[in-house]
Design a protein around this motif. Structure first.
Motif, short mmCIF file in Angstrom:
data_model
loop_
_atom_site.label_atom_id
_atom_site.label_comp_id
_atom_site.label_asym_id
_atom_site.label_seq_id
_atom_site.Cartn_x
_atom_site.Cartn_y
_atom_site.Cartn_z
N TRP A 77 33.15 -18.44 75.71
CA TRP A 77 34.21 -17.75 74.89
C TRP A 77 35.08 -17.11 75.59
N PHE A 78 36.63 -17.20 75.26
CA PHE A 78 37.45 -16.45 75.94
C PHE A 78 38.74 -16.38 74.73
N ARG A 79 39.52 -15.33 75.38
CA ARG A 79 40.60 -15.12 74.08
C ARG A 79 41.89 -15.61 74.84
N HIS A 80 42.75 -15.95 73.82
CA HIS A 80 44.24 -16.22 74.34
C HIS A 80 45.09 -14.98 75.00
N ASN A 81 45.68 -14.77 75.87
CA ASN A 81 46.44 -13.82 76.30
C ASN A 81 47.89 -13.94 76.08
N THR A 82 48.69 -13.15 76.53
CA THR A 82 50.23 -13.22 76.38
C THR A 82 50.79 -14.53 77.36
N THR A 83 50.04 -14.58 78.26
CA THR A 83 50.73 -15.66 79.04
C THR A 83 50.42 -17.04 78.27
N THR A 84 48.98 -17.35 77.97
CA THR A 84 48.99 -18.38 77.31
C THR A 84 49.63 -18.71 75.95
N ASN A 118 52.58 -16.88 64.34
CA ASN A 118 51.88 -16.12 63.37
C ASN A 118 50.64 -15.55 63.88
N GLN A 119 50.04 -16.36 64.86
CA GLN A 119 48.74 -15.98 65.52
C GLN A 119 49.06 -14.59 66.39
N VAL A 120 50.35 -14.83 66.99
CA VAL A 120 50.69 -13.65 67.84
C VAL A 120 50.94 -12.29 66.93
N LEU A 121 51.51 -12.59 66.09
CA LEU A 121 51.83 -11.33 65.19
C LEU A 121 50.79 -10.67 64.63
N ALA A 122 49.72 -11.51 64.64
CA ALA A 122 48.25 -11.07 63.80
C ALA A 122 47.54 -10.12 65.03
N CYS A 143 51.54 -8.40 73.21
CA CYS A 143 53.06 -7.80 73.29
C CYS A 143 53.80 -8.19 74.52
N SER A 144 54.76 -8.70 74.55
CA SER A 144 55.66 -8.81 75.71
C SER A 144 56.95 -9.09 75.34
N GLU A 145 58.12 -8.35 75.85
CA GLU A 145 59.58 -8.63 75.56
C GLU A 145 59.90 -10.04 75.82
N ALA A 146 59.56 -10.43 77.19
CA ALA A 146 59.66 -11.88 77.44
C ALA A 146 59.26 -12.96 76.30
N LEU A 147 58.04 -12.59 76.06
CA LEU A 147 57.43 -13.60 75.25
C LEU A 147 58.19 -13.59 73.65
N TYR A 148 58.59 -12.45 73.23
CA TYR A 148 59.45 -12.33 71.98
C TYR A 148 60.85 -12.88 72.29
N ASN A 149 61.34 -12.75 73.25
CA ASN A 149 62.45 -13.41 73.57
C ASN A 149 62.61 -14.71 73.48
N MET A 160 60.13 -6.38 66.94
CA MET A 160 60.14 -5.63 68.44
C MET A 160 60.51 -4.07 68.09
N LYS A 161 61.60 -4.06 67.39
CA LYS A 161 62.11 -2.59 67.26
C LYS A 161 61.10 -1.67 66.82
N SER A 162 60.15 -2.13 65.78
CA SER A 162 59.17 -1.24 65.11
C SER A 162 57.92 -0.92 66.01
N SER A 163 57.88 -1.96 67.05
CA SER A 163 56.78 -1.75 67.95
C SER A 163 56.61 -0.55 68.70
N ARG A 164 55.37 -0.06 68.60
CA ARG A 164 55.26 1.17 69.35
C ARG A 164 54.99 0.89 70.90
N ASN A 165 54.97 -0.48 71.28
CA ASN A 165 54.63 -0.79 72.54
C ASN A 165 56.10 -0.82 73.41
#
Length: 301
Positions: A24-31, A53-57, A62-68, A90-95
């Motif tokens: 088992w492995f989890r997807h990360n920001t890069t994938t 939708n998976q990312v938002l869940a 979390c990554s600025e480049a990903l959301y861009n 993005m604006k409401s994120s605490r990260n």
């Protein structure tokens, strides 16, 4: 064999003895980022939406480049509301790694400016652009030349040329940005559209002083505005200037200049000028005949 379950994937592996076990492995920001890029580039927007939708869940993804990237492809898909929702996320994120950057704002500016083709629609979107710009500055994000040119272009398209000039005059002092050729071209075109040829010439001269050459569109706008304003001699001077700078006038520009000279009772001068245009290969044979027929029809043989 791969299975995707709520952001988690599994793969069956085996050893030399034929034994199988499940990893088992989890997807990360890069994938996620790569997946969304591939789906967006392939215009598979519904599938991309499912992955988003998976990312938002998953708050940890979390990554600025990903959301861009997500915002960019939503704007490409003409899903502007969805793009704005991601921006608000993005604006409401605490990260702090997810906060909107200048790149984020510029993607939205470009998308908003591409909406609609008339001044009424551009005027409606300009209110949103103005609010977005104010929000960006208040959040401490420093605008760059693309941002400021977007504001100037938006004001010109929405017929608020004075507001465009205000941004232009604030470039050096307030925002520490140097105008480029796009800055001047937008302003020249906007001023000429309002018949403000004196201001347009001032901007054009300032542009040339800065070592920049106006585009063909700027020259055509200026020549047409001068000719329609009765300043035909100066319009012709700009025609020769643009040819020296390897910029080309279009058929409408040549027709406007010749027509306005004829309106002033100088038909023979217009005919000589048309002949000179042909001799210098500024108009081809087809364009020459069309212009000649127009002058003959309107002002006699």
């Amino acid at each position: 064999m791969f299975l995707s379950i709520s952001g988690m994937s599994s793969k069956w592996k085996g050893d030399r003895r034929g034994n199988l076990w499940l990893c088992w492995f989890r997807h990360n920001t890069t994938t996620y980022h790569i997946t969304i890029q591939k789906l967006g580039a392939a215009q598979m927007y519904q599938e991309m939406d499912d992955v988003v939708n998976q990312v938002l869940a998953v708050p940890l993804i979390c990554s600025e480049a990903l959301y861009n990237t997500i915002i960019y492809y939503f704007t490409e898909a003409r899903k502007l509301t969805r793009a704005v929702n991601i921006f608000n996320h993005m604006k409401s994120s605490r990260n702090s790694n997810c906060k909107p950057s200048i790149r984020t704002y510029n993607i939205l500016f470009a998308a908003l400016l591409s909406r609609g083709s008339n001044s009424y629609i551009n005027h409606a979107y300009m209110d949103t652009i103005r609010c977005l710009f104010k929000q960006m500055v208040n959040d401490g994000v420093e605008p760059d030349i693309f941002t400021l040119n977007s504001m100037i272009k938006g004001y010109v398209l929405s017929l608020h040329v004075n507001d465009a000039l205000r941004i232009f005059h604030q470039m050096g002092g307030v925002y520490a940005c140097k105008p480029n050729s796009f800055t001047y071209d937008y302003l020249i075109h906007g001023l000429c559209a309002q018949g403000r040829t004196k201001n347009a010439k001032e901007i054009c001269n300032e542009m040339k002083t800065a070592g920049l050459i106006p585009s063909s569109k700027s020259y055509n706008s200026l020549v047409n505005a001068l000719a329609l304003g009765g300043e035909t001699e100066e319009a012709v001077e700009y025609v020769w200037e643009m040819t020296e700078n390897q910029r080309s006038a279009d058929f409408i520009t040549y027709r406007t200049v010749l027509d306005e000279i004829c309106r002033q009772g100088r038909v023979q001068e217009a005919m000589r000028l048309l002949q000179e245009f042909q001799e210098k290969n500024l108009v081809d044979g087809g364009a020459y005949k069309k212009l000649l027929y127009v002058l003959e029809d309107d002002y006699g043989n």
